[in-house]
Design a protein around this motif. Structure first.
Motif, PDB file in Angstrom:
ATOM      1  N   TRP A 171     -34.170 -53.847 -96.421  1.00 28.79           N
ATOM      2  CA  TRP A 171     -34.431 -52.578 -95.760  1.00 28.79           C
ATOM      3  C   TRP A 171     -34.299 -51.488 -96.812  1.00 28.79           C
ATOM      4  N   ALA A 172     -34.787 -50.282 -96.521  1.00 24.70           N
ATOM      5  CA  ALA A 172     -34.809 -49.207 -97.516  1.00 24.70           C
ATOM      6  C   ALA A 172     -33.462 -48.489 -97.560  1.00 24.70           C
ATOM      7  N   THR A 173     -32.476 -49.152 -98.123  1.00 21.47           N
ATOM      8  CA  THR A 173     -31.140 -48.596 -98.326  1.00 21.47           C
ATOM      9  C   THR A 173     -30.779 -48.792 -99.795  1.00 21.47           C
ATOM     10  N   PRO A 174     -29.702 -48.177-100.275  1.00 22.11           N
ATOM     11  CA  PRO A 174     -29.341 -48.380-101.685  1.00 22.11           C
ATOM     12  C   PRO A 174     -29.181 -49.846-102.078  1.00 22.11           C
ATOM     13  N   ASN A 175     -28.545 -50.651-101.223  1.00 26.73           N
ATOM     14  CA  ASN A 175     -28.379 -52.059-101.577  1.00 26.73           C
ATOM     15  C   ASN A 175     -29.712 -52.800-101.605  1.00 26.73           C
ATOM     16  N   GLY A 176     -30.621 -52.427-100.722  1.00 22.25           N
ATOM     17  CA  GLY A 176     -31.956 -52.997-100.788  1.00 22.25           C
ATOM     18  C   GLY A 176     -32.711 -52.528-102.010  1.00 22.25           C
ATOM     19  N   HIS A 177     -32.600 -51.231-102.310  1.00 24.35           N
ATOM     20  CA  HIS A 177     -33.326 -50.673-103.446  1.00 24.35           C
ATOM     21  C   HIS A 177     -32.953 -51.336-104.769  1.00 24.35           C
ATOM     22  N   PRO A 219     -19.011 -48.672-102.000  1.00 30.88           N
ATOM     23  CA  PRO A 219     -18.113 -48.439-100.856  1.00 30.88           C
ATOM     24  C   PRO A 219     -17.633 -46.998-100.718  1.00 30.88           C
ATOM     25  N   MET A 220     -17.249 -46.362-101.808  1.00 30.43           N
ATOM     26  CA  MET A 220     -16.677 -45.020-101.709  1.00 30.43           C
ATOM     27  C   MET A 220     -17.740 -43.960-101.434  1.00 30.43           C
ATOM     28  N   LEU A 221     -18.883 -44.058-102.096  1.00 30.02           N
ATOM     29  CA  LEU A 221     -19.940 -43.091-101.819  1.00 30.02           C
ATOM     30  C   LEU A 221     -20.490 -43.302-100.408  1.00 30.02           C
ATOM     31  N   GLY A 222     -20.505 -44.556 -99.977  1.00 29.59           N
ATOM     32  CA  GLY A 222     -20.934 -44.833 -98.609  1.00 29.59           C
ATOM     33  C   GLY A 222     -20.005 -44.187 -97.589  1.00 29.59           C
ATOM     34  N   GLN A 223     -18.700 -44.230 -97.847  1.00 24.40           N
ATOM     35  CA  GLN A 223     -17.748 -43.591 -96.935  1.00 24.40           C
ATOM     36  C   GLN A 223     -17.892 -42.065 -96.968  1.00 24.40           C
ATOM     37  N   ALA A 224     -18.091 -41.516 -98.158  1.00 28.17           N
ATOM     38  CA  ALA A 224     -18.291 -40.066 -98.251  1.00 28.17           C
ATOM     39  C   ALA A 224     -19.505 -39.646 -97.429  1.00 28.17           C
ATOM     40  N   TRP A 241     -27.503 -45.435-105.391  1.00 25.39           N
ATOM     41  CA  TRP A 241     -26.390 -44.820-104.673  1.00 25.39           C
ATOM     42  C   TRP A 241     -26.221 -43.343-104.997  1.00 25.39           C
ATOM     43  N   LEU A 242     -26.784 -42.897-106.107  1.00 24.01           N
ATOM     44  CA  LEU A 242     -26.609 -41.498-106.504  1.00 24.01           C
ATOM     45  C   LEU A 242     -27.724 -40.591-106.000  1.00 24.01           C
ATOM     46  N   ARG A 243     -28.732 -41.166-105.363  1.00 21.52           N
ATOM     47  CA  ARG A 243     -29.849 -40.361-104.900  1.00 21.52           C
ATOM     48  C   ARG A 243     -29.442 -39.399-103.776  1.00 21.52           C
ATOM     49  N   SER A 244     -28.346 -39.700-103.078  1.00 24.42           N
ATOM     50  CA  SER A 244     -27.877 -38.844-101.980  1.00 24.42           C
ATOM     51  C   SER A 244     -26.663 -38.028-102.407  1.00 24.42           C
ATOM     52  N   TRP A 245     -26.646 -37.582-103.634  1.00 27.20           N
ATOM     53  CA  TRP A 245     -25.469 -36.885-104.163  1.00 27.20           C
ATOM     54  C   TRP A 245     -25.112 -35.646-103.344  1.00 27.20           C
ATOM     55  N   LYS A 246     -26.095 -34.955-102.817  1.00 30.64           N
ATOM     56  CA  LYS A 246     -25.797 -33.761-102.026  1.00 30.64           C
ATOM     57  C   LYS A 246     -24.980 -34.111-100.788  1.00 30.64           C
TER      58      LYS A 246
END
Length: 233
Positions: free
Chosen positions: A7-13, A109-114, A168-173
């Protein structure tokens, strides 16, 4: 032909990018995590942790089919299969692997929680938002320091460590981070974002993902369904 359940998520990407970088032929089987496809028995046989991605390679080791779950394991498998994006010398290999583990244990895990507590949580909990936003900023600082003395995350050459971290850094905002505060990391990020294979990998299944979670998707992803027993048969 490799079958990739994703699926189009960071882990998929991560895996989309690796397959595009290697030029391996693959077929994507969408697993819509917003509708609960990750709990279907067929998928659970491949990924018992009900997470994407999962891979099925009919031409595995010794000519035997192999199926794998966990994006880090899949990246390592593809690097071994192709002999690419993981150094062959022992020192270089373990330098990359430590940063791959850093992504798997901390960045994801940590960026996902943020992201979750800042964006998806229906109840805005100040303590959780502060805790995970601060940890996100700390991790960005770790990576910025690394890239002040290393061209890439894993060392002097582009590797699976870069492919693992970048999505994982694409959603930094949404993680409470100002990318401009991390100049070395920003330079690296911009370079990786410009790679043709990375752009192609990010496009995989992108048109199928909802821009906003509806009530059903929110319940499937974060509600009680995650914690029910889902039999394999």
């Amino acid at each position: 032909m490799i079958d990739l359940y994703s699926w189009a998520t960071p882990n998929g990407h991560k895996v989309h990018i690796m397959l595009e970088e290697c030029g391996l032929p693959y077929r994507v089987i969408p697993v819509n995590i917003g509708t609960g496809a990750q709990f279907e028995p067929k998928f659970l046989k491949l990924s018992p942790n009900n997470k994407i991605p999962a891979l099925l390679d009919p031409d595995g080791p010794d000519g035997k089919a192999i199926h794998l779950f966990e994006s880090g394991a899949i990246l390592l498998y593809l690097a071994g299969k192709t002999g690419r994006f993981l150094p062959s010398d022992t020192h270089g290999k373990y330098e990359v692997l430590q940063w791959l583990m850093f992504q798997m244990s901390s960045v994801g895990p940590m960026l996902g929680q943020a992201h979750h507590f800042r964006v998806y949580a229906k109840e805005k909990i100040d303590y959780a938002i502060q805790r995970y936003s601060s940890e996100a900023q700390r991790l960005y600082g770790v990576m910025n320091t690394r890239l002040a003395s290393s061209k890439y995350i894993g060392g002097p050459e582009y590797s699976i460590a870069d492919m693992a971290v970048f999505p994982w850094l694409r959603s930094w905002k949404s993680q409470g981070v100002k990318m401009g505060d991390y100049p070395y990391l920003k330079g690296w990020f911009d370079e990786i974002a410009g790679r043709p294979a990375v752009r192609r990998g990010l496009e995989v299944l992108a048109d199928m993902r909802q821009a906003q979670l509806d009530e059903q998707a929110h319940e499937v992803l974060f509600g009680e369904q995650q914690y029910r027993k889902h039999p394999l048969h």
